[in-house]
Design a protein around this motif. Structure first.
Motif, short mmCIF file in Angstrom:
data_model
loop_
_atom_site.label_atom_id
_atom_site.label_comp_id
_atom_site.label_asym_id
_atom_site.label_seq_id
_atom_site.Cartn_x
_atom_site.Cartn_y
_atom_site.Cartn_z
N LYS A 1 0.87 -1.18 0.00
CA LYS A 1 0.00 0.00 0.00
C LYS A 1 0.90 1.23 0.00
O LYS A 1 2.03 1.18 0.49
CB LYS A 1 -0.86 0.04 1.28
CG LYS A 1 -1.83 -1.10 1.40
CD LYS A 1 -3.15 -0.73 0.82
CE LYS A 1 -4.17 -1.81 1.14
NZ LYS A 1 -5.40 -1.61 0.42
N ASN A 2 0.39 2.34 -0.52
CA ASN A 2 1.18 3.56 -0.49
C ASN A 2 0.31 4.78 -0.23
O ASN A 2 -0.90 4.75 -0.43
CB ASN A 2 1.99 3.73 -1.78
CG ASN A 2 1.11 3.96 -2.97
OD1 ASN A 2 0.20 3.21 -3.22
ND2 ASN A 2 1.38 5.03 -3.70
N ALA A 3 0.96 5.84 0.24
CA ALA A 3 0.27 7.10 0.51
C ALA A 3 1.28 8.24 0.43
O ALA A 3 2.49 8.01 0.50
CB ALA A 3 -0.38 7.07 1.89
N VAL A 4 0.75 9.46 0.32
CA VAL A 4 1.59 10.66 0.23
C VAL A 4 1.29 11.57 1.41
O VAL A 4 0.13 11.73 1.79
CB VAL A 4 1.33 11.41 -1.10
CG1 VAL A 4 2.11 12.71 -1.15
CG2 VAL A 4 1.67 10.55 -2.28
N LEU B 1 4.06 0.64 2.21
CA LEU B 1 3.94 -0.23 3.37
C LEU B 1 3.74 -1.67 2.93
O LEU B 1 2.97 -1.94 2.01
CB LEU B 1 2.73 0.24 4.20
CG LEU B 1 2.41 -0.55 5.45
CD1 LEU B 1 2.19 0.41 6.61
CD2 LEU B 1 1.16 -1.38 5.24
N SER B 2 4.46 -2.58 3.57
CA SER B 2 4.29 -4.01 3.29
C SER B 2 4.46 -4.78 4.59
O SER B 2 4.97 -4.26 5.58
CB SER B 2 5.31 -4.47 2.24
OG SER B 2 6.62 -4.15 2.67
N LYS B 3 4.00 -6.03 4.60
CA LYS B 3 4.16 -6.88 5.79
C LYS B 3 5.64 -7.02 6.11
O LYS B 3 6.47 -7.10 5.21
CB LYS B 3 3.57 -8.27 5.53
CG LYS B 3 2.07 -8.32 5.61
CD LYS B 3 1.62 -8.61 7.03
CE LYS B 3 0.12 -8.79 7.09
NZ LYS B 3 -0.47 -7.92 8.09
N GLY B 4 5.97 -7.03 7.41
CA GLY B 4 7.38 -7.15 7.75
C GLY B 4 7.61 -7.14 9.25
O GLY B 4 6.74 -7.54 10.02
N THR B 5 8.77 -6.63 9.64
CA THR B 5 9.19 -6.70 11.04
C THR B 5 9.41 -5.33 11.67
O THR B 5 9.93 -5.25 12.78
CB THR B 5 10.50 -7.50 11.15
OG1 THR B 5 11.48 -6.87 10.32
CG2 THR B 5 10.31 -8.93 10.71
N GLY B 6 9.05 -4.25 11.00
CA GLY B 6 9.19 -2.93 11.59
C GLY B 6 10.35 -2.10 11.07
O GLY B 6 10.73 -1.11 11.69
N MET C 1 2.64 12.06 8.46
CA MET C 1 1.31 12.11 7.88
C MET C 1 1.09 10.99 6.87
O MET C 1 0.03 10.36 6.84
CB MET C 1 1.07 13.44 7.19
CG MET C 1 -0.23 13.46 6.46
SD MET C 1 -0.73 15.08 5.99
CE MET C 1 -2.46 14.90 6.25
N ALA C 2 2.10 10.72 6.05
CA ALA C 2 1.98 9.66 5.04
C ALA C 2 1.79 8.30 5.70
O ALA C 2 0.98 7.49 5.24
CB ALA C 2 3.22 9.66 4.14
N ILE C 3 2.52 8.04 6.79
CA ILE C 3 2.38 6.77 7.50
C ILE C 3 0.96 6.65 8.07
O ILE C 3 0.33 5.59 7.96
CB ILE C 3 3.44 6.64 8.62
CG1 ILE C 3 4.83 6.52 8.00
CG2 ILE C 3 3.15 5.42 9.50
CD1 ILE C 3 5.97 6.60 9.01
N ALA C 4 0.46 7.73 8.67
CA ALA C 4 -0.90 7.71 9.22
C ALA C 4 -1.92 7.41 8.13
O ALA C 4 -2.84 6.60 8.32
CB ALA C 4 -1.21 9.04 9.90
N ARG C 5 -1.75 8.02 6.96
CA ARG C 5 -2.69 7.81 5.85
C ARG C 5 -2.65 6.38 5.34
O ARG C 5 -3.68 5.79 5.04
CB ARG C 5 -2.37 8.77 4.70
CG ARG C 5 -2.85 10.17 4.94
CD ARG C 5 -2.51 11.05 3.75
NE ARG C 5 -3.20 12.33 3.82
CZ ARG C 5 -3.02 13.31 2.94
NH1 ARG C 5 -2.18 13.16 1.94
NH2 ARG C 5 -3.68 14.43 3.07
#
Length: 129
Positions: free
Chosen positions: A5-8, A20-25, A80-84
Protein backbone atom coordinates in the motif's frame (compact mmCIF):
# COMPACT_ATOMS: atom_id res chain seq x y z
CA UNK A 1 -3.66 -7.50 2.56
CA UNK A 2 -2.27 -7.21 -0.96
CA UNK A 3 1.44 -6.91 -1.57
CA UNK A 4 1.88 -3.18 -0.93
CA UNK A 5 0.00 0.00 0.00
CA UNK A 6 1.18 3.56 -0.49
CA UNK A 7 0.27 7.10 0.51
CA UNK A 8 1.59 10.66 0.23
CA UNK A 9 2.17 13.15 3.04
CA UNK A 10 3.12 16.80 2.69
CA UNK A 11 4.38 19.51 5.05
CA UNK A 12 5.81 22.88 3.98
CA UNK A 13 7.95 22.09 0.90
CA UNK A 14 8.51 18.42 1.83
CA UNK A 15 6.74 15.56 0.03
CA UNK A 16 6.92 12.01 1.40
CA UNK A 17 5.80 8.85 -0.38
CA UNK A 18 5.41 5.82 1.89
CA UNK A 19 5.19 2.21 0.71
CA UNK A 20 3.94 -0.23 3.37
CA UNK A 21 4.29 -4.01 3.29
CA UNK A 22 4.16 -6.88 5.79
CA UNK A 23 7.38 -7.15 7.75
CA UNK A 24 9.19 -6.70 11.04
CA UNK A 25 9.19 -2.93 11.59
CA UNK A 26 12.03 -1.70 9.36
CA UNK A 27 11.71 1.92 8.23
CA UNK A 28 13.96 2.95 5.34
CA UNK A 29 14.06 6.64 4.36
CA UNK A 30 15.78 7.39 1.03
CA UNK A 31 17.64 4.03 1.18
CA UNK A 32 18.94 4.69 4.73
CA UNK A 33 17.78 3.46 8.12
CA UNK A 34 15.52 6.21 9.50
CA UNK A 35 17.64 6.57 12.66
CA UNK A 36 20.64 7.40 10.47
CA UNK A 37 18.63 9.72 8.21
CA UNK A 38 17.17 11.59 11.23
CA UNK A 39 19.91 11.65 13.91
CA UNK A 40 17.81 13.92 16.20
CA UNK A 41 15.64 11.95 18.63
CA UNK A 42 12.65 14.30 18.27
CA UNK A 43 12.46 13.65 14.53
CA UNK A 44 12.79 9.88 15.04
CA UNK A 45 9.83 10.05 17.46
CA UNK A 46 7.80 11.98 14.87
CA UNK A 47 8.38 9.21 12.31
CA UNK A 48 7.49 6.44 14.83
CA UNK A 49 4.41 8.16 16.28
CA UNK A 50 1.67 6.80 13.96
CA UNK A 51 2.94 3.21 14.28
CA UNK A 52 3.11 3.44 18.08
CA UNK A 53 -0.33 5.07 18.30
CA UNK A 54 -2.02 1.97 16.83
CA UNK A 55 0.51 -0.61 18.21
CA UNK A 56 1.74 -1.95 14.86
CA UNK A 57 5.40 -0.92 15.21
CA UNK A 58 6.65 -4.48 14.48
CA UNK A 59 3.99 -5.59 11.97
CA UNK A 60 4.94 -3.63 8.85
CA UNK A 61 8.00 -2.56 6.86
CA UNK A 62 8.05 0.96 5.42
CA UNK A 63 10.00 2.28 2.46
CA UNK A 64 9.91 6.08 2.29
CA UNK A 65 10.95 8.47 -0.48
CA UNK A 66 11.07 12.05 0.73
CA UNK A 67 12.30 15.21 -0.97
CA UNK A 68 12.16 18.96 -0.46
CA UNK A 69 12.11 21.05 2.68
CA UNK A 70 14.26 20.59 5.75
CA UNK A 71 14.59 17.73 8.23
CA UNK A 72 11.63 18.76 10.41
CA UNK A 73 9.28 19.27 7.44
CA UNK A 74 10.37 15.92 6.01
CA UNK A 75 9.79 14.09 9.31
CA UNK A 76 6.31 15.59 9.64
CA UNK A 77 5.48 14.77 6.01
CA UNK A 78 6.52 11.15 6.68
CA UNK A 79 4.40 11.11 9.84
CA UNK A 80 1.31 12.11 7.88
CA UNK A 81 1.98 9.66 5.04
CA UNK A 82 2.38 6.77 7.50
CA UNK A 83 -0.90 7.71 9.22
CA UNK A 84 -2.69 7.81 5.85
CA UNK A 85 -1.34 4.44 4.71
CA UNK A 86 -2.30 2.82 8.04
CA UNK A 87 -5.88 4.05 7.54
CA UNK A 88 -5.84 2.49 4.10
CA UNK A 89 -4.76 -0.85 5.60
CA UNK A 90 -7.32 -0.82 8.41
CA UNK A 91 -10.03 1.88 8.62
CA UNK A 92 -10.48 1.09 12.34
CA UNK A 93 -7.16 2.86 13.03
CA UNK A 94 -8.59 6.20 11.87
CA UNK A 95 -10.24 7.39 15.14
CA UNK A 96 -7.07 6.78 17.20
CA UNK A 97 -4.86 8.51 14.61
CA UNK A 98 -7.30 11.41 14.26
CA UNK A 99 -7.39 11.87 18.04
CA UNK A 100 -3.59 12.30 18.03
CA UNK A 101 -3.91 14.89 15.23
CA UNK A 102 -2.06 12.77 12.67
CA UNK A 103 -4.74 12.91 9.97
CA UNK A 104 -4.77 16.72 9.69
CA UNK A 105 -2.67 18.34 6.97
CA UNK A 106 -0.67 21.29 8.32
CA UNK A 107 -1.04 23.69 5.40
CA UNK A 108 1.21 26.49 6.68
CA UNK A 109 3.67 27.50 3.98
CA UNK A 110 6.25 30.25 3.63
CA UNK A 111 4.64 33.47 2.44
CA UNK A 112 5.94 34.68 -0.90
CA UNK A 113 8.19 37.73 -1.21
CA UNK A 114 6.45 40.83 -2.56
CA UNK A 115 8.04 43.42 -4.85
CA UNK A 116 9.00 46.69 -3.15
CA UNK A 117 9.66 44.80 0.09
CA UNK A 118 12.77 43.21 1.58
CA UNK A 119 10.94 39.96 2.44
CA UNK A 120 7.26 38.98 2.52
CA UNK A 121 6.27 41.85 4.83
CA UNK A 122 9.51 43.50 5.97
CA UNK A 123 10.01 46.90 4.38
CA UNK A 124 13.34 48.48 3.56
CA UNK A 125 14.71 50.84 6.20
CA UNK A 126 12.97 54.21 6.04
CA UNK A 127 15.06 57.36 6.27
CA UNK A 128 13.14 60.54 6.98
CA UNK A 129 16.13 62.79 6.16
Amino acid sequence: MEKQKNAVGRRKEAVARVYLSKGTGNIMVNDKEYKNYFPIMYLQNQVEMPMKTVDVATSFDLVVNVKGGGPKGQAEAIKMAIARVLCEVNPEYRPALKKEGLMTRDSRMVERKKFGKAKARRSFQFSKR
